[in-house]
Design an enzyme around this catalytic site. Structure first.
Site, PDB file in Angstrom:
ATOM      1  N   LYS A  25       0.852  -1.195   0.000  1.00 15.30           N
ATOM      2  CA  LYS A  25       0.000   0.000   0.000  1.00 15.30           C
ATOM      3  C   LYS A  25       0.889   1.246   0.000  1.00 15.30           C
ATOM      4  O   LYS A  25       2.117   1.142   0.069  1.00 15.30           O
ATOM      5  CB  LYS A  25      -0.921  -0.011   1.220  1.00 15.30           C
ATOM      6  CG  LYS A  25      -0.202   0.114   2.563  1.00 15.30           C
ATOM      7  CD  LYS A  25      -1.200  -0.041   3.717  1.00 15.30           C
ATOM      8  CE  LYS A  25      -0.554   0.260   5.056  1.00 15.30           C
ATOM      9  NZ  LYS A  25      -1.341  -0.173   6.181  1.00 15.30           N
ATOM     10  N   ARG A  47       4.584  -7.611   4.618  1.00 12.09           N
ATOM     11  CA  ARG A  47       4.645  -8.511   5.778  1.00 12.09           C
ATOM     12  C   ARG A  47       3.419  -9.412   5.828  1.00 12.09           C
ATOM     13  O   ARG A  47       3.503 -10.541   6.279  1.00 12.09           O
ATOM     14  CB  ARG A  47       4.833  -7.743   7.072  1.00 12.09           C
ATOM     15  CG  ARG A  47       3.770  -6.737   7.403  1.00 12.09           C
ATOM     16  CD  ARG A  47       4.065  -6.094   8.754  1.00 12.09           C
ATOM     17  NE  ARG A  47       3.313  -4.858   8.909  1.00 12.09           N
ATOM     18  CZ  ARG A  47       3.357  -4.114   9.996  1.00 12.09           C
ATOM     19  NH1 ARG A  47       4.133  -4.473  10.994  1.00 12.09           N
ATOM     20  NH2 ARG A  47       2.665  -3.003  10.083  1.00 12.09           N
ATOM     21  N   ASN A 102      11.416   0.800   1.746  1.00 11.77           N
ATOM     22  CA  ASN A 102      10.296   1.719   1.961  1.00 11.77           C
ATOM     23  C   ASN A 102       9.526   1.399   3.248  1.00 11.77           C
ATOM     24  O   ASN A 102       8.957   2.295   3.865  1.00 11.77           O
ATOM     25  CB  ASN A 102       9.359   1.625   0.738  1.00 11.77           C
ATOM     26  CG  ASN A 102       7.994   2.195   1.013  1.00 11.77           C
ATOM     27  OD1 ASN A 102       7.797   3.410   0.971  1.00 11.77           O
ATOM     28  ND2 ASN A 102       7.028   1.338   1.343  1.00 11.77           N
ATOM     29  N   SER A 149      12.991  10.185   5.814  1.00  9.79           N
ATOM     30  CA  SER A 149      12.116  11.316   6.120  1.00  9.79           C
ATOM     31  C   SER A 149      12.893  12.526   6.596  1.00  9.79           C
ATOM     32  O   SER A 149      13.972  12.396   7.183  1.00  9.79           O
ATOM     33  CB  SER A 149      11.133  10.898   7.209  1.00  9.79           C
ATOM     34  OG  SER A 149      10.352  11.990   7.598  1.00  9.79           O
ATOM     35  N   TYR A 215       9.861   8.145  16.262  1.00 11.27           N
ATOM     36  CA  TYR A 215       9.904   8.061  14.790  1.00 11.27           C
ATOM     37  C   TYR A 215      11.105   8.851  14.271  1.00 11.27           C
ATOM     38  O   TYR A 215      11.871   8.380  13.423  1.00 11.27           O
ATOM     39  CB  TYR A 215       8.592   8.632  14.244  1.00 11.27           C
ATOM     40  CG  TYR A 215       8.444   8.617  12.741  1.00 11.27           C
ATOM     41  CD1 TYR A 215       8.619   7.451  12.010  1.00 11.27           C
ATOM     42  CD2 TYR A 215       8.094   9.773  12.044  1.00 11.27           C
ATOM     43  CE1 TYR A 215       8.458   7.439  10.623  1.00 11.27           C
ATOM     44  CE2 TYR A 215       7.919   9.776  10.664  1.00 11.27           C
ATOM     45  CZ  TYR A 215       8.104   8.612   9.959  1.00 11.27           C
ATOM     46  OH  TYR A 215       7.951   8.594   8.593  1.00 11.27           O
ATOM     47  N   LYS A 219      14.552   7.492  12.215  1.00  9.70           N
ATOM     48  CA  LYS A 219      14.967   7.944  10.882  1.00  9.70           C
ATOM     49  C   LYS A 219      16.326   8.668  10.952  1.00  9.70           C
ATOM     50  O   LYS A 219      17.092   8.634   9.993  1.00  9.70           O
ATOM     51  CB  LYS A 219      13.893   8.845  10.263  1.00  9.70           C
ATOM     52  CG  LYS A 219      12.573   8.130   9.974  1.00  9.70           C
ATOM     53  CD  LYS A 219      12.637   7.183   8.772  1.00  9.70           C
ATOM     54  CE  LYS A 219      11.263   6.666   8.351  1.00  9.70           C
ATOM     55  NZ  LYS A 219      11.258   5.784   7.188  1.00  9.70           N
TER      56      LYS A 219
HETATM   57  P1  NDP Z   1       1.922   3.227   4.849  1.00  7.24           P
HETATM   58  O1  NDP Z   1       1.523   3.058   6.271  1.00  7.24           O
HETATM   59  O2  NDP Z   1       0.890   3.385   3.799  1.00  7.24           O
HETATM   60  O3  NDP Z   1       2.901   2.051   4.398  1.00  7.24           O
HETATM   61  C1  NDP Z   1       3.889   1.525   5.216  1.00  7.24           C
HETATM   62  C2  NDP Z   1       4.279   0.189   4.641  1.00  7.24           C
HETATM   63  O4  NDP Z   1       5.323  -0.379   5.465  1.00  7.24           O
HETATM   64  C3  NDP Z   1       3.112  -0.803   4.662  1.00  7.24           C
HETATM   65  O5  NDP Z   1       3.185  -1.617   3.534  1.00  7.24           O
HETATM   66  C4  NDP Z   1       3.397  -1.588   5.923  1.00  7.24           C
HETATM   67  O6  NDP Z   1       2.803  -2.881   5.941  1.00  7.24           O
HETATM   68  C5  NDP Z   1       4.904  -1.682   5.801  1.00  7.24           C
HETATM   69  N1  NDP Z   1       5.525  -2.189   7.015  1.00  7.24           N
HETATM   70  C6  NDP Z   1       5.448  -1.708   8.275  1.00  7.24           C
HETATM   71  N2  NDP Z   1       6.147  -2.489   9.110  1.00  7.24           N
HETATM   72  C7  NDP Z   1       6.679  -3.482   8.355  1.00  7.24           C
HETATM   73  C8  NDP Z   1       7.478  -4.595   8.639  1.00  7.24           C
HETATM   74  N3  NDP Z   1       7.860  -4.912   9.881  1.00  7.24           N
HETATM   75  N4  NDP Z   1       7.881  -5.394   7.621  1.00  7.24           N
HETATM   76  C9  NDP Z   1       7.495  -5.115   6.349  1.00  7.24           C
HETATM   77  N5  NDP Z   1       6.702  -4.109   6.020  1.00  7.24           N
HETATM   78  C10 NDP Z   1       6.295  -3.292   7.017  1.00  7.24           C
HETATM   79  O7  NDP Z   1       2.883   4.495   4.882  1.00  7.24           O
HETATM   80  P2  NDP Z   1       3.711   5.262   3.738  1.00  7.24           P
HETATM   81  O8  NDP Z   1       3.484   4.679   2.413  1.00  7.24           O
HETATM   82  O9  NDP Z   1       3.464   6.691   3.958  1.00  7.24           O
HETATM   83  O10 NDP Z   1       5.200   4.959   4.229  1.00  7.24           O
HETATM   84  C11 NDP Z   1       6.233   4.485   3.395  1.00  7.24           C
HETATM   85  C12 NDP Z   1       7.539   5.077   3.849  1.00  7.24           C
HETATM   86  O11 NDP Z   1       7.504   6.495   3.639  1.00  7.24           O
HETATM   87  C13 NDP Z   1       7.841   4.890   5.339  1.00  7.24           C
HETATM   88  O12 NDP Z   1       9.181   4.502   5.513  1.00  7.24           O
HETATM   89  C14 NDP Z   1       7.603   6.285   5.935  1.00  7.24           C
HETATM   90  O13 NDP Z   1       8.355   6.501   7.098  1.00  7.24           O
HETATM   91  C15 NDP Z   1       8.018   7.158   4.778  1.00  7.24           C
HETATM   92  N6  NDP Z   1       7.462   8.527   4.844  1.00  7.24           N
HETATM   93  C16 NDP Z   1       6.128   8.759   4.674  1.00  7.24           C
HETATM   94  C17 NDP Z   1       5.646  10.059   4.712  1.00  7.24           C
HETATM   95  C18 NDP Z   1       4.203  10.388   4.528  1.00  7.24           C
HETATM   96  O14 NDP Z   1       3.827  11.585   4.625  1.00  7.24           O
HETATM   97  N7  NDP Z   1       3.335   9.419   4.227  1.00  7.24           N
HETATM   98  C19 NDP Z   1       6.544  11.226   4.938  1.00  7.24           C
HETATM   99  C20 NDP Z   1       7.934  10.855   5.113  1.00  7.24           C
HETATM  100  C21 NDP Z   1       8.358   9.555   5.044  1.00  7.24           C
HETATM  101  P3  NDP Z   1       1.329  -3.134   6.606  1.00  7.24           P
HETATM  102  O15 NDP Z   1       0.326  -2.749   5.561  1.00  7.24           O
HETATM  103  O16 NDP Z   1       1.356  -4.592   6.900  1.00  7.24           O
HETATM  104  O17 NDP Z   1       1.238  -2.278   7.819  1.00  7.24           O
END
Ligand code: NDP
Length: 319
Positions: A25, A47, A102, A149, A215, A219
């Site tokens: 996602k 996951r 990611n 981030s 958080y 990062k």
């Molecule tokens: P989402 O919550 O939509 O996606 C996070 C993803 O990481 C999901 O697929 C989640 O899986 C997965 N995840 C979490 N823990 C694990 C794990 N232990 N093993 C494997 N997968 C895992 O958030 P974003 O798309 O926004 O986040 C993506 C990246 O972008 C992150 O690293 C975030 O820190 C970074 N980011 C996002 C910002 C924003 O404004 N959205 C701003 C700055 C950075 P599951 O669906 O199972 O939870």
């Protein structure tokens, strides 16, 4: 001088293998979409297996070629899961050209020790574990991109660790472990602010200063690690490792506030697909990008919808 190469020069093919973590996602799904659409063989990992497979189905329904998308389970906090993935990649392809880290979690609120450990274990140690497992599969010219981030800006540290992280000649992964342990002690003692740990909540009216401390620290650790390991990987293996911030992006993590995932994923795709460097203009490594610009690791701007802002508090209201 950082090479930005010729963006139109397509060096990849269906034999180029890209792997994206947390791709079921949000930004990760968009990254997988962009890479598979361009014809790379893209390993979408998640996951939770069923949500990863559903994500693949949704991309196939959009018309992406079935041959370009492959699924594998990956929980970055599980050493067994990471090892199983590395073993499968090794047997299936023998290599990968692009690794995009990611996957990540957020932790909002003044963290207690359990929350702080959870977010650091996932965002820092989990990502580091994946990198360590995948590096043997990365050949010269391969790229690693960390979706990190602005919250990992070193200048949020108001203690001696700010200078220690900037001293890349002496900084090691064990010093980053030391920093994390010190942070955990401050969390336990409820002295996050008093001991100079990240208080970016100060930029947001009404928020407690320590609101994103866990958080942010996760990062910061990730950015510091990426910067020092990038030097080593470039020198010893010709692997190009960079970090980026997607900006405030509308996903589950942000409560669906922010710009589109297309904008959020753009810089990571751009770095991953930069044309091969030349001796005069090598590919960048050890840099931090935002909106395709090298913004450094300290005093970064905030990126939202094509514009830079000074602090989180300057973002347009409701974003
Ligand atoms: P989402 O919550 O939509 O996606 C996070 C993803 O990481 C999901 O697929 C989640 O899986 C997965 N995840 C979490 N823990 C694990 C794990 N232990 N093993 C494997 N997968 C895992 O958030 P974003 O798309 O926004 O986040 C993506 C990246 O972008 C992150 O690293 C975030 O820190 C970074 N980011 C996002 C910002 C924003 O404004 N959205 C701003 C700055 C950075 P599951 O669906 O199972 O939870």
């Amino acid at each position: 001088m950082v090479s930005t190469g010729n963006p139109e020069r397509m060096w990849w093919s269906k034999d180029t293998i890209a792997l994206v973590t947390g791709a079921n996602k949000g930004i990760g799904l968009q990254l997988a979409r962009e890479l598979a659409r361009r014809g790379l063989t893209t390993i979408l990992t998640s996951r939770d297996e069923s949500s990863g497979r559903k994500a693949i189905e949704s991309l196939l329904e959009e018309g992406i070629d079935r041959e370009r998308l492959v699924y594998h389970q990956l929980d970055i906090t599980s050493p067994d899961s990471v090892d199983a993935l590395a073993d499968w990649v090794s047997r299936s392809y023998g290599r990968i050209e692009i690794l995009i880290n990611n996957a990540g979690v957020n932790s909002i609120g003044v963290p207690d020790l359990e929350q702080a450990k959870y977010v650091v274990e996932t965002n820092y140690y989990g990502t580091k574990r994946v990198i360590e497992a995948m590096v043997p599969l990365l050949k010269p010219g391969a790229r690693i991109v960390n979706v990190s981030s602005k919250v990992g800006d070193f200048s949020y540290l108001k203690n001696e660790w700010n200078a220690k992280l900037e001293d890349i000649a002496t900084l090691t992964p064990s010093s980053i472990d030391e920093m994390i342990q010190e942070f955990f002690r401050a969390v336990e003692a409820k002295e996050i602010k008093a001991r100079g740990w990240p208080c970016m909540g100060e930029e947001i009216p009404l928020a407690p200063p320590e609101i994103l401390a866990g958080y942010s620290l996760s990062k910061i650790a990730l950015n510091a690690y990426a910067r020092i390991i990038a030097e080593k990987l470039a020198r010893e293996k010709e692997i190009f490792f960079n970090s980026m911030c997607p900006g405030s992006t509308s996903t589950a993590m942000s409560g669906f506030k922010g710009h589109s995932v297309e904008i959020g994923a753009d810089t990571a795709v751009w770095i991953a697909l930069l044309p091969p460097g030349t001796p005069e203009e090598p590919l960048p490594h050890g840099r931090f990008f935002m909106d395709r610009k090298d913004v450094g690791f300290s005093q970064m701007p905030v990126f939202y919808d094509g514009q830079f802002y000074k602090t989180l508090g300057d973002l347009p209201k409701s974003k």
